[in-house]
Every structure is written in C-alpha cells, then in structure tokens.
Design a protein around this motif. Sequence first.
Motif, PDB file in Angstrom:
ATOM      1  N   GLU A 140      34.736  30.428  41.382  1.00  0.00           N
ATOM      2  CA  GLU A 140      35.259  31.722  41.836  1.00  0.00           C
ATOM      3  C   GLU A 140      34.414  32.282  42.981  1.00  0.00           C
ATOM      4  O   GLU A 140      34.951  32.854  43.932  1.00  0.00           O
ATOM      5  N   PHE A 141      33.096  32.129  42.887  1.00  0.00           N
ATOM      6  CA  PHE A 141      32.220  32.605  43.961  1.00  0.00           C
ATOM      7  C   PHE A 141      32.463  31.820  45.246  1.00  0.00           C
ATOM      8  O   PHE A 141      32.542  32.401  46.337  1.00  0.00           O
ATOM      9  N   ASN A 142      32.604  30.510  45.123  1.00  0.00           N
ATOM     10  CA  ASN A 142      32.869  29.686  46.306  1.00  0.00           C
ATOM     11  C   ASN A 142      34.191  30.065  46.964  1.00  0.00           C
ATOM     12  O   ASN A 142      34.294  30.130  48.196  1.00  0.00           O
ATOM     13  N   ARG A 143      35.206  30.310  46.136  1.00  0.00           N
ATOM     14  CA  ARG A 143      36.504  30.712  46.683  1.00  0.00           C
ATOM     15  C   ARG A 143      36.379  32.040  47.424  1.00  0.00           C
ATOM     16  O   ARG A 143      36.936  32.218  48.509  1.00  0.00           O
ATOM     17  N   MET A 144      35.615  32.965  46.843  1.00  0.00           N
ATOM     18  CA  MET A 144      35.415  34.263  47.481  1.00  0.00           C
ATOM     19  C   MET A 144      34.773  34.104  48.856  1.00  0.00           C
ATOM     20  O   MET A 144      35.195  34.744  49.833  1.00  0.00           O
ATOM     21  N   GLN A 162      48.589  43.259  56.622  1.00  0.00           N
ATOM     22  CA  GLN A 162      48.480  43.149  55.167  1.00  0.00           C
ATOM     23  C   GLN A 162      47.750  41.874  54.768  1.00  0.00           C
ATOM     24  O   GLN A 162      46.984  41.869  53.795  1.00  0.00           O
ATOM     25  N   ARG A 163      47.941  40.812  55.506  1.00  0.00           N
ATOM     26  CA  ARG A 163      47.248  39.549  55.229  1.00  0.00           C
ATOM     27  C   ARG A 163      45.747  39.713  55.391  1.00  0.00           C
ATOM     28  O   ARG A 163      44.958  39.205  54.588  1.00  0.00           O
ATOM     29  N   VAL A 164      45.346  40.442  56.421  1.00  0.00           N
ATOM     30  CA  VAL A 164      43.920  40.701  56.633  1.00  0.00           C
ATOM     31  C   VAL A 164      43.340  41.475  55.446  1.00  0.00           C
ATOM     32  O   VAL A 164      42.254  41.156  54.942  1.00  0.00           O
ATOM     33  N   ILE A 165      44.055  42.495  54.987  1.00  0.00           N
ATOM     34  CA  ILE A 165      43.585  43.298  53.858  1.00  0.00           C
ATOM     35  C   ILE A 165      43.316  42.423  52.642  1.00  0.00           C
ATOM     36  O   ILE A 165      42.289  42.537  51.971  1.00  0.00           O
ATOM     37  N   VAL A 166      44.241  41.525  52.337  1.00  0.00           N
ATOM     38  CA  VAL A 166      44.115  40.704  51.139  1.00  0.00           C
ATOM     39  C   VAL A 166      42.879  39.820  51.211  1.00  0.00           C
ATOM     40  O   VAL A 166      42.075  39.771  50.271  1.00  0.00           O
ATOM     41  N   TYR A 167      42.707  39.114  52.333  1.00  0.00           N
ATOM     42  CA  TYR A 167      41.659  38.097  52.383  1.00  0.00           C
ATOM     43  C   TYR A 167      40.317  38.618  52.870  1.00  0.00           C
ATOM     44  O   TYR A 167      39.262  38.091  52.479  1.00  0.00           O
ATOM     45  N   GLU A 174      38.731  41.722  43.201  1.00  0.00           N
ATOM     46  CA  GLU A 174      39.206  40.616  42.364  1.00  0.00           C
ATOM     47  C   GLU A 174      38.113  39.585  42.096  1.00  0.00           C
ATOM     48  O   GLU A 174      37.859  39.220  40.940  1.00  0.00           O
ATOM     49  N   ALA A 175      37.447  39.094  43.141  1.00  0.00           N
ATOM     50  CA  ALA A 175      36.452  38.029  42.961  1.00  0.00           C
ATOM     51  C   ALA A 175      35.280  38.462  42.080  1.00  0.00           C
ATOM     52  O   ALA A 175      34.881  37.706  41.177  1.00  0.00           O
ATOM     53  N   PRO A 176      34.678  39.640  42.303  1.00  0.00           N
ATOM     54  CA  PRO A 176      33.597  40.053  41.394  1.00  0.00           C
ATOM     55  C   PRO A 176      34.044  40.123  39.937  1.00  0.00           C
ATOM     56  O   PRO A 176      33.300  39.732  39.034  1.00  0.00           O
ATOM     57  N   LEU A 177      35.245  40.624  39.686  1.00  0.00           N
ATOM     58  CA  LEU A 177      35.773  40.654  38.323  1.00  0.00           C
ATOM     59  C   LEU A 177      35.841  39.248  37.728  1.00  0.00           C
ATOM     60  O   LEU A 177      35.436  39.019  36.582  1.00  0.00           O
ATOM     61  N   LEU A 178      36.344  38.311  38.519  1.00  0.00           N
ATOM     62  CA  LEU A 178      36.532  36.949  38.021  1.00  0.00           C
ATOM     63  C   LEU A 178      35.207  36.232  37.813  1.00  0.00           C
ATOM     64  O   LEU A 178      35.061  35.452  36.863  1.00  0.00           O
ATOM     65  N   VAL A 179      34.248  36.475  38.701  1.00  0.00           N
ATOM     66  CA  VAL A 179      32.923  35.880  38.511  1.00  0.00           C
ATOM     67  C   VAL A 179      32.313  36.363  37.195  1.00  0.00           C
ATOM     68  O   VAL A 179      31.798  35.575  36.390  1.00  0.00           O
ATOM     69  N   GLY A 180      32.362  37.674  36.971  1.00  0.00           N
ATOM     70  CA  GLY A 180      31.806  38.225  35.738  1.00  0.00           C
ATOM     71  C   GLY A 180      32.509  37.710  34.500  1.00  0.00           C
ATOM     72  O   GLY A 180      31.863  37.312  33.523  1.00  0.00           O
TER      73      GLY A 180
END
Length: 379
Positions: A182-186, A217-222, A230-236
């Motif tokens: 998850e961290f790598n994906r982030m 909107q694409r810029v906002i997401v990525y 999202e990523a910090p939640l998933l890492v935890g």
Amino acid sequence: MVRLGGVAESTRLVDVLQDRIDGFLQARRPELDGIASDLHPFARFSADLLQGGKRFRALFCYWGWQSVAGLEAAADVLATSPDKAQFDAVVTASVGLEFFHAAALVHDDIMDNSDTRRGLPAAHRRFEELHRDGGWLGDAAAFGTSGALLFGDLLLSWSDELLADAFDSLESRDAARTARREFNRMRTEVTVGQYLDILEESAWGTAPDDELLARAQRVIVYKSAKYSVEAPLLVGAAMAGGSAEHLKSLSAFGLPLGIAYQLRDDLLGVFGDPAVTGKPAGDDLREGKRTVLIALARQSLPVGSVRLLDELLGDPDLDDDQIRMLQATIRDSGAVDAVEALISEQVAAAQSAIGSAPLAPSAKAQLSQLADTVTRRTA
C-alpha cells in the motif's frame, strides 16, 4: 490499559508523534555533523518543517490501524497498553508518512515556485538565502533549487527508513507485505499525480474544453485524495492484519473524503486568509493551478471573462487588485457554490461508507469526526 475518549486520544497521539519526530531528527544530527558542519541547515530546516502541522496523514494511519486492531480490544489503545509493540510500529509508520509529506511539500514548492510554507520561507528560498548571505559563487536561485531538491530527497530517504522499521517490526509477514504494498502504491500514485498536475499547467490550453473538468478531477484523485486519506488508512489497517473487506471499506470512505479534502484545499488556495494558511492570498492563481474550481468557473463564464481568466492565471506578478478581481469573477460564476456542493456530496458518501463498515466502533466515530475536521478547515 489506557482508556481515552476520542479527541483526547488523537490529541495525545499528536504529542507522541512530535516527540518521535524530534527524537528521530536529534538522533540524525551526529550523523550529519560527522560528515560536515556544512550540513547544519539540513537538521535545522527539517526541524522547522516538521514542527507542528495538522498531522492528518498520521491520524488516518493510526485510526486505520485502530479500525481493525480495535475489533479485538476492549478499549482504545495507547502506549502503556499490552499492545505497546503494535502501537510503536504504527506510530513509527505514521511518522514515516509525515516525513514523506514533508518531502512532497519541499518538492511541490520548487515546482510551484512558492515563496512560503507554513509561514516560513520555502526550503528552496532558505537555501537561496544561505548562498546569498554567504557571498558564494554562482547563482543563488539555482543553488536554492538544487539544495532543496536534495533536502527533499533526504526526507524521502528518512521516510523509507522509518516505514521499513515499522513494517519489519510486525509479527505477521503477510501484514508487513500488504502494508508495504500500500505504501509503494501511494508513492507511485502521488508522484505521477504531481506530474499530471504540472502537465495541466502546460497542456490546459491544448486540451478540449469539455475534458478540462475530468482532467482536473484526475489530478485530485492521484495527487491528493489517495495520498492524503485513503493510503494512510490502508497502511494502518494493513499493519493490523486487516482483511480485504476491511481495506475495501476504508477505501470506500477514504477516497471520497480525500477528494473533498483537496476540493477544500483548492478553495483555500484562492480564497484562504494568509494569516491562517501561511501562504499569500490567491497563491494558486499566481501559480496557475488548473483545479476543479477553475474548470467549473470556465464552464459558466462568458467568453470574454474566460479569455481574461486564462490570460491572467499563472502570472506570478498578479497584484492584489488583480487577485481580488479574479476572486470575484470566480465567485460570481457560481463555481464556489458548486465546489461546496461537491464537498458535501463527497463527505456524505464517505460518512455513509464508514457508517456501514465492519470496523471498530470507536475508530469509526473518530474517522467520522476527522471527516468533518479535514473538510471544514481554514488552513
């Protein structure tokens, strides 16, 4: 076991995070000093940049962990609990995310040619000032940019060191692998998201008008939504051994909340109070940010106003009167109200997702509160 009510636990966690950050930086000083006394600015600038801040990414990482770990706990967990090793690991990971964020800010300020950050000169301006004050050879601005790039890279290195230590300390290898993934994906997503952001500043005039909103909107997401929430939640959650269902439910909460978070940031970048944000008024207008706010304004403005907006957007020499004129133009277009409506929609989607998620009730309550905090902020 320590029992703390929600806000108290998050407040204490912020203090714990600052202590851990300060301790990490203090431990690195002898290493830097042993190489050269000329490296003092790295230690000083790091301490300044990582002092305070909202710590949203760290909080999302912690409560992502608690949303899974708390399913088996009788109460909220802090450092004196039997789960101290797990707590230490997630705090270390959270600190690593703060270092990653600091690095991103340094690099972002270079790309945006920003002068300030959190009420202080941006890192590249501080290195530039070192050069100028020292009377050194060559171009001060070029030295500032080069110094700040390397400073950001050092922060990235320290971030990876912290995350590696956190993952290596986990008993479950599966949990460690999932958290690392998850961290790598982030890291990939935010890096390419940053590129998409600067791409819009150059390619905006060549893209069809009917694609501009979708591109923003694409810029906002990525660039922001996944990385900030999202990523910090998933890492935890992954560190706590969260299942695919746990991670899916946190994504359903984190992504719309991350979008709302960045939409609020876009409004603050144009209308924020400099005394609160630590950035000049209308800074995003001078930097030429092609945001959802701007895309929506262009859709509603007459041709002449669109032409003027496009002409002035990105001019670093905009004076206060021009900033006020552009602010009024954007507000009168209805774009501000439209963005506020989008924020409300995304927050509602996030709240709905967390309400039905199979996660620890105490963590769900804190995440719901955080959703309100990050989208109603003034800085």
